[in-house]
Design an enzyme around this catalytic site. Sequence first.
Site, PDB file in Angstrom:
ATOM      1  N   LYS A   1       0.896  -1.161   0.000  1.00 53.65           N
ATOM      2  CA  LYS A   1       0.000   0.000   0.000  1.00 53.65           C
ATOM      3  C   LYS A   1       0.935   1.211   0.000  1.00 53.65           C
ATOM      4  CE  LYS A   1      -4.110   1.948   2.186  1.00 53.65           C
ATOM      5  NZ  LYS A   1      -4.884   2.154   0.962  1.00 53.65           N
TER       6      LYS A   1
HETATM    7  N1  PMP Z   1      -7.622  -1.283  -3.368  1.00 61.52           N
HETATM    8  C1  PMP Z   1      -7.121  -0.046  -3.194  1.00 61.52           C
HETATM    9  C2  PMP Z   1      -6.417   0.620  -4.327  1.00 61.52           C
HETATM   10  C3  PMP Z   1      -7.275   0.605  -1.962  1.00 61.52           C
HETATM   11  O1  PMP Z   1      -6.783   1.831  -1.781  1.00 61.52           O
HETATM   12  C4  PMP Z   1      -7.969  -0.045  -0.918  1.00 61.52           C
HETATM   13  C5  PMP Z   1      -8.147   0.646   0.400  1.00 61.52           C
HETATM   14  N2  PMP Z   1      -7.029   0.431   1.227  1.00 61.52           N
HETATM   15  C6  PMP Z   1      -8.478  -1.328  -1.145  1.00 61.52           C
HETATM   16  C7  PMP Z   1      -8.285  -1.924  -2.392  1.00 61.52           C
HETATM   17  C8  PMP Z   1      -9.209  -2.073  -0.076  1.00 61.52           C
HETATM   18  O2  PMP Z   1      -8.331  -2.413   0.954  1.00 61.52           O
HETATM   19  P1  PMP Z   1      -8.816  -2.528   2.472  1.00 61.52           P
HETATM   20  O3  PMP Z   1     -10.038  -3.351   2.477  1.00 61.52           O
HETATM   21  O4  PMP Z   1      -7.669  -3.180   3.144  1.00 61.52           O
HETATM   22  O5  PMP Z   1      -9.083  -1.141   2.954  1.00 61.52           O
END
Ligand code: PMP
Length: 297
Positions: A159
């Site tokens: 991330k």
């Molecule tokens: N894809 C992207 C590009 C994101 O920014 C997020 C949010 N973090 C997600 C998927 C979903 O991830 P999560 O459920 O861990 O928030």
Amino acid sequence: MAIIPFDDRDGWIWYDGKLVPWRSAQAHVLTHALHYASCVFEGERVYGGRIFKLREHSQRLINSGHILGFEVPYSLAEIEAASNEVVRAQGISDGYVRPIAWRGAEQMGVAAQLTKIHLAIAVWEWPAYFSPDAKMKGIRMCWAKWARPAPHTAPTQAKAAGLYMICTLCKHDAEAAGYDDALMLDWRGQLAEGTGANIFLVIDGELHTPAPDCFLDGITRQTVIALARARQLKIVERAIMPDELAKAQEVFVTGTAAEVTPVSEIGQYRFTPGRVCKMLMDDFDRIAKNAQAASAA
Ligand code: PMP
């Protein structure tokens, strides 16, 4: 609506080991991360004063740092304690948590081995915005212009801030055209994800979702898969081509910010949010707001 800038608020931010007044949580303009995106972050939700899936998010932050070649200089336990400390200091019951780790200003140039790694954690209020009924209308999505990069082109499992450059471009295009969000394909032309959320299709009572081999395997995605399994739904993680949306009766996206949000439209395709969306939204709400059940999911 008046915008309250994020650098001009009251309260406290946890910055490199201690709480500092909100407005003094600054970084220098020659910070490496600002120039070269040497930066990883998390997005977490506070429900009823408790951070949902704090351990998973904190671990992902550490892993994202490793993928970018650095060590966040705090242990998992220290990051969790710091996150809880800011939630308490801010007096937040329902809110959003943003931990961010980045390379500092000791070196300017592509090489940055000597930079200090910083960690900051900010928390702000984020009450539930939509009632479940309003959410059931579903969001409208268009096709994104940019594709998710191949895993040998970018560190797609992190991330990392740099991966969001194309997300912001797609989100701006979508909003300028009157949509809520854009659906991004991957470099092979397969369905990938929204600009900040994963996607699921309900096809004849089964849950189909793209295999996360070039985008984030979201923590909400994993939670929803566990909830769907508990409901005896069949889960199929696979390559999905865009024209398969024609076979989907329901579509929804998942993410920390989106939670479980039904989709009513993607490009030429239309969906009616229904029974499966509603059931998983309710199940998600129940565990997000209930500490015991959440740790079991
Ligand atoms: N894809 C992207 C590009 C994101 O920014 C997020 C949010 N973090 C997600 C998927 C979903 O991830 P999560 O459920 O861990 O928030």
